[in-house]
Design a protein around this motif. Structure first.
Motif: not given
Length: 667
Positions: A426-427, A452-458, A462-463
């Motif tokens: 998904v990322q 999704y939250g900040e960790a997922f967005a980060d 990066a991806e």
């Protein structure tokens, strides 16, 4: 016979199947009604009472046969091809498997999927089946599944495995799977009458139950007579398609040794192609080889020696006896044969045409080895032959297979790995849509954080940084590779993915070609996985209809605009396409103000066009794109997307020797 002609042929066979089904049902009803008339003494009840009783009996028989057939087909359709595979004990092959045999199988399937322009199907292994066999099942390419037996994995080398998988993809591309599902439903409905007969035999025990017992007996007899006719129908429908699929596999892989070798191993091994599953009869018509022993009257496949001779005219059937003797004590080992050829399965096949002993070319630099702000290469122009493009639809050649292999090899290994993992796919898909513009990227980051939250967005950011250096030509193939793992996510999450993709695309207020292609393909394929039909339904259309003609005009106008910023050149390209498809129409060249989004309203109309009219539509589209003699990467992406939405799979177009050129304008 091209793809569109084969599609027409499958529709005709389906219509013939319905006709034969009706004939069989009428015959069964006549037998049951005649038995009821005499055994229940209806001739003594008076004409009116007898007719009423026969009407009710007829309706009951129709309800049993037609009802069970319909619900069986609906069940199989809604379960996708995976339901058929699991019913025979199939075990899903994970996208990120590290088992050498399963990794080899997945690599072959992914290569052929990319090369044929179809989604990567679900992949299953029947672990308890030692015979060499395989099948493809599903209602459409989006929910298709390919299953192979344990014997196929263990006994076939890579070339032979390619031949078998290419054979099955022929059934996927040509629409044979849907016909197979209908055959399963028809036969199940007819056999259901025999089951009802058994119930009647049981219920009629005791006093005064003789009439019910006799009617039950006649129901059983009528059901098995219908099954006899059904098996004849199944055999007649299946045999010729197997020859065509064998020929398609040879054309695709550019060698006869693979599929011919697989057939020889079937003939030379004790297990042959037989399935031990009690449900083998249900799928016998969709298997690569005969799954059961049938008389020649009911055989769903041509005789094995004839299939081999079609591929290898020098083959002597007596050779099979020699192979049986040779392999009786030491059966062949496919992986060992690969090792003897110097072919190691390190995640990708050796380049086609390269000697097996030669070391593979070094892989392209990984994204981490590129500068973080690397800019993708300038999109290049590809020389194109319109007739060749149209001829390749649904009919991939060996060049398509080589191109599919090259595309996968050019995708960095770490990206391939993340595209195959359910926890990272998904990322990766979201990362493909992250904009290079700072303001748009901030809007996208905010949308991802809220969902999704900040960790997922980060992680997505990066991806995106990793994907920034990816050649634009590889973006859609990477997304196609990711589709297999993506559909393994929870169905509720898939709906959220489709919504989030829409938000990411609209973040900057405009939609470019790649964003439109990826979001539209993703939405369509996931929708078909979840609902087993296109988002716009299925309905028949004609090119000459007014609304369809305007949908064609919008499509051609947008393609003409993408191909050139020069209004005169755009007008000429538009006229060329319209002259091919709708020569009598007088619809002026006008690019819709909404841009590519304007195409959404026309997919139901354009996909509803069938046969040679759809072929003419694609020809006109290629004429528009290739009016200047070349295609840009953006045009290639959009062409493949349109063909996928029209359910006319387009193989990759060779780009090895393309000259460079400037980027064409965007709508």
């Amino acid at each position: 016979m091209n793809f569109f002609e084969r599609q027409d042929q499958v529709r005709k066979v389906s219509a013939r199947l319905v006709f034969l089904f009706v004939i069989a049902v009428v015959g069964i009803i006549v037998v049951i009604d005649a038995a009821a008339f005499f055994l229940l003494g209806l001739y003594e009840q008076g004409v009116g009472n007898a007719i009423n009783a026969l009407i009710w009996i007829t309706l009951l028989v129709l309800l049993v046969i037609v009802g069970t057939s319909f619900f069986r087909m609906l069940s199989l359709r809604n379960g996708g091809g995976g339901k058929v595979a699991r019913s025979l004990g199939g075990v899903y092959v994970p996208e990120d498997t590290m088992d050498p045999q399963l990794r080899r199988l997945r690599n072959v399937v992914e290569e052929i999927a990319i090369a044929s322009g179809t989604p990567v199907p679900e992949l299953y292994v029947l672990p308890h089946e030692q015979g060499i066999n395989a099948f493809a099942a599903g209602w459409s390419p989006a929910d298709a599944a390919v299953a192979v037996t344990r014997g196929t994995l263990e006994r076939l080398n890579r070339d032979e495995l390619q031949g078998v998988i290419a054979h099955e993809f022929s059934h996927v591309v040509n629409g044979d799977m849907r016909l197979n599902i209908r055959l399963m439903g028809v036969l199940f409905g007819i056999l259901a009458l025999a089951v009802v007969g058994r119930i009647a035999l049981y219920a009629g025990r005791g006093r005064n139950g003789l009439p019910i017992v006799v009617i039950g007996l006649f129901a059983i007899i009528a059901g098995y007579i219908g099954l006899f006719c059904g098996r004849l129908i199944k055999a007649a429908v299946s045999r010729q398609r197997e020859y065509l699929a064998d020929a398609s596999a040879v054309q695709f892989t550019r060698q006869t040794e693979g599929i011919a070798g697989a057939l020889k191993k079937i003939g030379g091994l004790d297990a042959g192609s037989r399935l031990r599953s009690g449900k083998a009869d249900d799928v016998s018509h969709m298997l690569f080889g005969e799954g059961m022993r049938f008389s020649s009257l009911f055989a769903t496949h041509p005789p094995l020696p004839k299939r081999i001779q079609q591929l290898d005219p020098s083959f002597d059937p007596d050779e099979l006896q020699a192979l049986r003797q040779r392999w009786s004590s030491r059966p062949p080992n496919g992986m060992a044969e690969d090792a003897a050829l110097g072919l190691t399965e390190d995640g990708m096949a050796a380049p086609s045409g390269a000697t097996r002993e030669a070391p593979a070319a070094p892989p392209p630099p990984t994204p981490s080895e590129r500068a973080p702000d690397a800019v993708p290469p300038t999109p290049q122009r590809v020389p194109v032959n319109p007739e060749g493009v149209v001829a390749g639809i649904g009919d991939p050649s060996s060049g398509s297979y080589e191109q599919g292999q090259q595309l996968l090899r050019r995708i960095p290994a770490e990206l391939r790995d993340r595209a195959r993992r359910v926890d990272t796919v998904v990322q990766l898909v979201y990362g493909l849509l992250i904009a290079s513009d700072d303001e748009a990227r901030q809007h996208q980051q905010a949308a991802l954080t809220s969902r999704y939250g900040e960790a997922f967005a980060d992680a997505v950011a990066a991806e995106a940084a990793t994907l920034r250096g990816l050649d634009p030509e590889l973006r859609l193939p990477l997304a196609e590779l990711a589709f297999s793992a993506l559909r393994r996510r929870d169905p509720r999450e898939l709906n959220q993915v489709m919504t989030t993709v829409g938000e990411l695309v609209r973040a900057d207020g405009r939609v470019d070609v790649f964003e439109y292609c990826l979001s539209t393909l993703l939405h369509t394929e996931l929708y078909e996985v979840l609902h087993h039909r296109p988002p716009w339904g299925e309905r028949r259309q004609r090119l000459g209809d007014k609304t369809t003609a305007h949908a064609v005009a919008r499509l051609f106008a947008l393609f003409a605009r993408i191909g050139s910023d020069d209004p005169a050149a755009g007008q000429a390209a538009y006229d060329a396409g319209m002259g091919r498809v709708l020569p009598g129409a007088s619809i002026p060249f006008a690019v819709p103000r909404e841009g590519l989004i304007a195409l959404d309203a026309g997919w139901a109309l354009l996909d509803g066009v069938h046969g040679q009219e759809k072929a003419r539509l694609v020809e006109g589209l290629v004429l528009v794109i290739s009016h200047d003699g070349v295609m840009t990467v953006a045009e290639l992406e959009l062409l493949r997307t349109v063909c996928a939405l029209l359910h006319a799979p387009l193989p990759p177009i060779a780009t090895a020797a393309r000259p460079t050129g400037p980027v064409s304008g965007q709508p």
